[in-house]
Design an enzyme around this catalytic site. Structure first.
Site, short mmCIF file in Angstrom:
data_model
loop_
_atom_site.label_atom_id
_atom_site.label_comp_id
_atom_site.label_asym_id
_atom_site.label_seq_id
_atom_site.Cartn_x
_atom_site.Cartn_y
_atom_site.Cartn_z
N ALA A 98 4.67 6.75 -13.27
CA ALA A 98 4.06 5.48 -13.66
C ALA A 98 4.57 4.97 -15.00
O ALA A 98 4.36 3.82 -15.34
CB ALA A 98 2.54 5.61 -13.70
N LYS A 99 5.20 5.86 -15.77
CA LYS A 99 5.83 5.51 -17.06
C LYS A 99 4.90 4.68 -17.95
O LYS A 99 5.29 3.68 -18.54
CB LYS A 99 7.15 4.76 -16.82
CG LYS A 99 8.18 5.59 -16.06
CD LYS A 99 9.49 4.85 -15.89
CE LYS A 99 10.53 5.69 -15.18
NZ LYS A 99 10.22 5.87 -13.73
N ARG A 100 3.67 5.15 -18.09
CA ARG A 100 2.71 4.43 -18.91
C ARG A 100 2.98 4.68 -20.39
O ARG A 100 3.41 5.75 -20.80
CB ARG A 100 1.28 4.86 -18.56
CG ARG A 100 0.85 4.53 -17.14
CD ARG A 100 0.89 3.03 -16.88
NE ARG A 100 0.17 2.66 -15.68
CZ ARG A 100 0.72 2.25 -14.54
NH1 ARG A 100 2.04 2.17 -14.44
NH2 ARG A 100 -0.02 1.91 -13.50
#
Length: 281
Positions: A98-100
């Protein structure tokens, strides 16, 4: 507390038992079409269910790309929730891609979405972006420790645009990517058999001997297969850290669907080739 062992320990055992392979679950429109599926929620669900049923009981890690589910709204997220739960129930570790990345209470909320033990999308690990400063990840680090989960921090990515940030040199002479690796090494200090805080390092980057990749944590390595890297490249790219590499293959396996047997065979071939390369290096 969740009662889970730390992610690093669970990952080490899964890779030793099942082989060091992470397969992406990337239901983008062109791949759905290749499988003869419509680009809709029904196609998304069929695709995801097939991958999970074919692979979750035999590969170490499955990595769903959240964006390909989110584009269908709440119904797509519901498919993602079910896929995560079923994959974990079958024994695979799930890394949510999700590369938050954010600050303060917003970062804490992102962490709670994927790393809280009672969250519908609870995953064994989460990909995160540190480019608001490594310290901005503190809520995710704390919650991952509490829940027995892990993080994969973007450090040296294979996309050409990444270099303008990751290769930028700080006042101390060290570039940003190397700084992220140093932070992760500190997070993992003293952890056995493997720390839970890993880095994303592209398998397509060539010689990385100028970087200290021995962070006592896992190195998630996209780029095997369709992006051009091969299992044979791993020792050259990762050197002495190769045993802790989690090679990620997506299209190289997924293009063999929708037949479950051919998916399993493709994943098995990659896992065996990677295991052979790592043990003979």
């Amino acid at each position: 507390m969740s009662g889970l062992e730390p992610f690093g320990a669970r990952l080490r055992r899964a890779m030793d038992e099942r082989g060091p392979l992470c397969v992406g679950i990337d239901p983008h429109a062109s791949l759905l079409a290749e499988w003869g599926l419509n680009d809709d929620v029904a196609g998304l669900e069929r695709f995801s269910r097939t991958v999970v049923e074919a692979l979750a009981d035999r590969v170490a890690v499955l990595k769903p790309q959240s964006a390909f589910f989110e584009r269908f709204g709440s119904r797509g997220v519901a498919v993602l929730e079910k896929s995560v739960a079923e994959a974990r129930a079958a024994g695979a570790l799930v890394v949510m891609d999700a590369k938050r990345g954010d600050i303060g209470s917003t970062m804490a909320a992102y962490a709670e979405s994927f790393l809280h033990k009672d969250a519908p999308l609870f995953s064994d690990a989460l990909t995160v972006s540190p480019y608001l400063g490594y310290g901005s990840l503190s809520p995710a680090v704390a919650l991952a420790r509490e829940s027995g989960a892990g993080l994969f921090v973007l450090a040296l990515t294979s996309n050409p645009e990444g270099g303008e940030v990751q290769h930028a040199v700080r006042s101390d002479g060290r570039n940003v990517g190397a700084t992220m690796l140093a932070h992760l090494s500190a997070e993992n200090a003293g952890e056995e058999p493997l720390g839970s805080f890993g880095a994303v390092v592209g398998a397509t980057l060539g010689d990385l001997s100028s970087y200290d990749l021995d962070i006592n944590g896992p190195l998630l390595a996209p780029g095997i297969g369709a992006q051009g890297a091969t299992p044979a490249d791993l020792p050259r790219v990762f050197g002495t850290a190769v045993r802790n590499v989690v090679p990620n293959v997506s299209r190289g396996v997924l293009r063999h669907g929708p037949d479950a047997v051919t998916l399993r065979d493709a994943a098995g071939r990659f896992a065996e080739e990677i295991r052979h390369t790592m043990t003979s290096s």
